[in-house]
Enzyme design. Structure first.
Site, PDB file in Angstrom:
ATOM      1  N   GLY A  14       0.824  -1.210   0.000  1.00  0.00           N
ATOM      2  CA  GLY A  14       0.000   0.000   0.000  1.00  0.00           C
ATOM      3  C   GLY A  14       0.849   1.248   0.000  1.00  0.00           C
ATOM      4  O   GLY A  14       1.820   1.357   0.760  1.00  0.00           O
ATOM      5  N   SER A  20       2.587   6.247   1.652  1.00  0.00           N
ATOM      6  CA  SER A  20       3.504   7.214   1.044  1.00  0.00           C
ATOM      7  C   SER A  20       4.333   7.932   2.109  1.00  0.00           C
ATOM      8  O   SER A  20       5.503   8.264   1.879  1.00  0.00           O
ATOM      9  CB  SER A  20       2.729   8.229   0.209  1.00  0.00           C
ATOM     10  OG  SER A  20       1.819   8.965   1.011  1.00  0.00           O
ATOM     11  N   VAL A  37      18.286   1.181  14.994  1.00  0.00           N
ATOM     12  CA  VAL A  37      18.089  -0.258  14.801  1.00  0.00           C
ATOM     13  C   VAL A  37      19.382  -1.035  15.023  1.00  0.00           C
ATOM     14  O   VAL A  37      19.381  -2.118  15.591  1.00  0.00           O
ATOM     15  CB  VAL A  37      17.549  -0.525  13.372  1.00  0.00           C
ATOM     16  CG1 VAL A  37      17.593  -2.011  13.047  1.00  0.00           C
ATOM     17  CG2 VAL A  37      16.140   0.009  13.232  1.00  0.00           C
ATOM     18  N   VAL A 136      -4.728   1.525  16.142  1.00  0.00           N
ATOM     19  CA  VAL A 136      -5.604   2.252  17.074  1.00  0.00           C
ATOM     20  C   VAL A 136      -4.969   3.588  17.429  1.00  0.00           C
ATOM     21  O   VAL A 136      -3.832   3.648  17.868  1.00  0.00           O
ATOM     22  CB  VAL A 136      -5.852   1.449  18.375  1.00  0.00           C
ATOM     23  CG1 VAL A 136      -6.743   2.241  19.330  1.00  0.00           C
ATOM     24  CG2 VAL A 136      -6.482   0.098  18.070  1.00  0.00           C
ATOM     25  N   LYS A 209     -11.569  -0.699  16.951  1.00  0.00           N
ATOM     26  CA  LYS A 209     -10.499  -0.273  17.853  1.00  0.00           C
ATOM     27  C   LYS A 209     -10.797  -0.686  19.293  1.00  0.00           C
ATOM     28  O   LYS A 209      -9.891  -1.089  20.031  1.00  0.00           O
ATOM     29  CB  LYS A 209     -10.326   1.238  17.752  1.00  0.00           C
ATOM     30  CG  LYS A 209      -9.840   1.705  16.382  1.00  0.00           C
ATOM     31  CD  LYS A 209      -9.908   3.213  16.225  1.00  0.00           C
ATOM     32  CE  LYS A 209      -9.437   3.649  14.858  1.00  0.00           C
ATOM     33  NZ  LYS A 209      -9.587   5.111  14.638  1.00  0.00           N
ATOM     34  N   GLY A 308      -4.394  10.430  10.060  1.00  0.00           N
ATOM     35  CA  GLY A 308      -3.566  11.244   9.173  1.00  0.00           C
ATOM     36  C   GLY A 308      -2.334  10.480   8.722  1.00  0.00           C
ATOM     37  O   GLY A 308      -1.850   9.581   9.426  1.00  0.00           O
TER      38      GLY A 308
END
EC number: 1.1.1.3
Length: 435
Positions: A14, A20, A37, A136, A209, A308
């Site tokens: 996706g 994006s 990491v 959530v 949720k 968002g």
């Protein structure tokens, strides 16, 4: 000098609003992410439905593919990130990834709430990580504190605003006196509501949720089908004004609570009146906030942007870092915890207070007959307000705590009274016990 570790390769499913932003953050923060990491993170590929579609961020065309299954099963992929949403093909792709030894980061609340058992079982059987913080409340760090930080505590209740669209609509109705339809149109114009807002305004999004929150909080498997759900489409400007006059505000709440005996849990989503002194009352516009009550930790509140592209991508990146660290260390994150196996009790067993507005005949004895109906079902009245309007009157009653079943039976009998012209509204009242 220690030898540099090889890069960990990330496959993204996706590339819409959230995807994006994940691409952008992986690119712009690559050095910082590698330092956190302990190895570089590289984007191995991005699965999309249409190759030529314009996207919110630049993506190397060589990374794009429409063959998602081939991408998630590639030998050079370590972590699969799913942000396409929905049940299928997301479920099949996640299962395929795990079967090939990939750990998964998902933002898919609908899938986890409907069939989380299958996904968690696949993760366990294949030794894969499954992280889903972004499913959530967007950017708000919520699931990991529940799953890890509060793992040594006993959560009693989770009460929250987990849908920004409905919160924006109700906030505008409260602050401007707008009708539901006018507030919805404004939310759509600003991009807070979809062209088809059903999932939000009818409570489906919040119910998914709530199921995830309840499952983690109470160490029991809860699905969306277990959640009592009501939306906000019936809320009127008059309801909002009445609440305001009493010092309350109306919010769509997700409420997950243990029963008093601790043997069952209730999980529900519905509009409710809360005092303006309550911390959740000040949550404005499209923001989310969740209030957690635990035995030892006490009362905690989590607040922030609940949706968002960038906020949700922030949560996704946090999970990617956690999964990547686990892979380097040869460990796994926590598995699903369902040891308590608490059953979800029916809505009728849920206990709260109620605000009831009745249109009644304006004549002697009306209040006594109405009060008798409440008493018949053992629903105690706390306050009463009556306003005359010619031949009719409005009677507003607020009850003490009672079961939903008792209140429903009360309302049924009230509708049968010839002196009751209409039951104008019934609203639950929450949060009076929370400072």
């Amino acid at each position: 000098m220690s030898k540099a570790k090889p890069a960990l390769r990330v496959a993204l499913l996706g590339c819409g609003v959230v995807g994006s932003q994940v691409v952008r953050l992986l690119r712009e923060q690559s050095d910082d992410l590698a330092a956190r990491v302990g190895a570089p993170l590289e984007l191995a590929g991005v699965a999309v439905r249409r190759l030529g579609r314009k996207r919110d961020t630049d993506v190397d065309p060589a990374l794009l593919t429409t063959d998602a299954e081939a991408l998630v099963t590639r030998d050079d992929v370590d972590i699969v990130v799913e942000v396409i949403g929905g049940i299928e093909p997301a479920r099949s792709l996640i299962l395929a990834a795990m079967a090939h030894g990939k750990s998964v980061v998902s933002a898919n609340k609908a899938l986890l709430a409907e069939d989380g058992a299958t996904i968690h079982r696949a993760a366990r059987e294949n030794g894969a990580d499954l992280y889903f913080e972004a499913s959530v409340a967007g950017a708000i760090p919520l699931l990991r504190p529940l799953r890890e930080s509060l793992a040594g505590d006993r959560v009693r209740r989770v009460l929250g605003i987990v849908n920004g669209t409905t919160n924006y609509i109700l906030d505008k109705m409260d602050s401007t006196g707008a009708s539901f339809n006018d507030a919805l149109e404004e939310a759509q114009a600003l991009g807070y509501a979809e062209a088809d807002p059903t999932a939000d305004v009818e409570g489906f999004d919040a119910a998914a949720k709530a199921a995830i929150l309840a499952g983690i909080a109470f160490h029991s498997r809860v699905t969306a089908a277990d959640v009592h759900r009501e939306g906000i489409t019936e809320i009127t400007a008059a309801d909002v004004a009445s609440a305001k006059g009493m010092g309350y505000v109306i919010k769509l709440l997700a409420i997950c609570a243990r029963s008093d005996d601790g043997k069952t849990v209730g999980v529900r989503v519905h509009p409710a009146m809360i005092p303006r002194s309550h911390p959740l009352a000040g949550v404005r516009e499209a923001y989310n906030a969740v209030f957690v009550e635990a035995e030892s930790a006490g009362r905690l509140m989590f607040y922030g942007a609940g949706a968002g592209g960038a906020p949700t991508a922030s949560a996704v990146l946090g999970d990617i870092v956690a999964v990547a660290r686990n892979r380097i260390a040869g460990t796994r994150g926590p598995e699903e915890s369902t040891y308590a196996d608490l059953k979800v009790h029916p809505m009728g067993d849920s206990v709260t207070r109620y605000h009831v507005s009745l249109d009644v005949a304006d004549k002697p004895g009306v209040l006594a007959r109405v009060a008798e109906i409440f008493a018949r079902h053992d629903v105690s009245i706390q306050t009463v307000r009556q306003e005359g309007r010619g031949d009719d009157a409005q009677l507003v009653l607020v009850t003490h705590r009672a079961s939903d079943a008792a209140l429903s039976a009360t309302i049924k009998d009230l509708r049968d009274l010839n002196i009751v012209r209409a039951v104008a509204s019934v609203m639950r009242v929450e949060g009076d016990d929370t400072p």
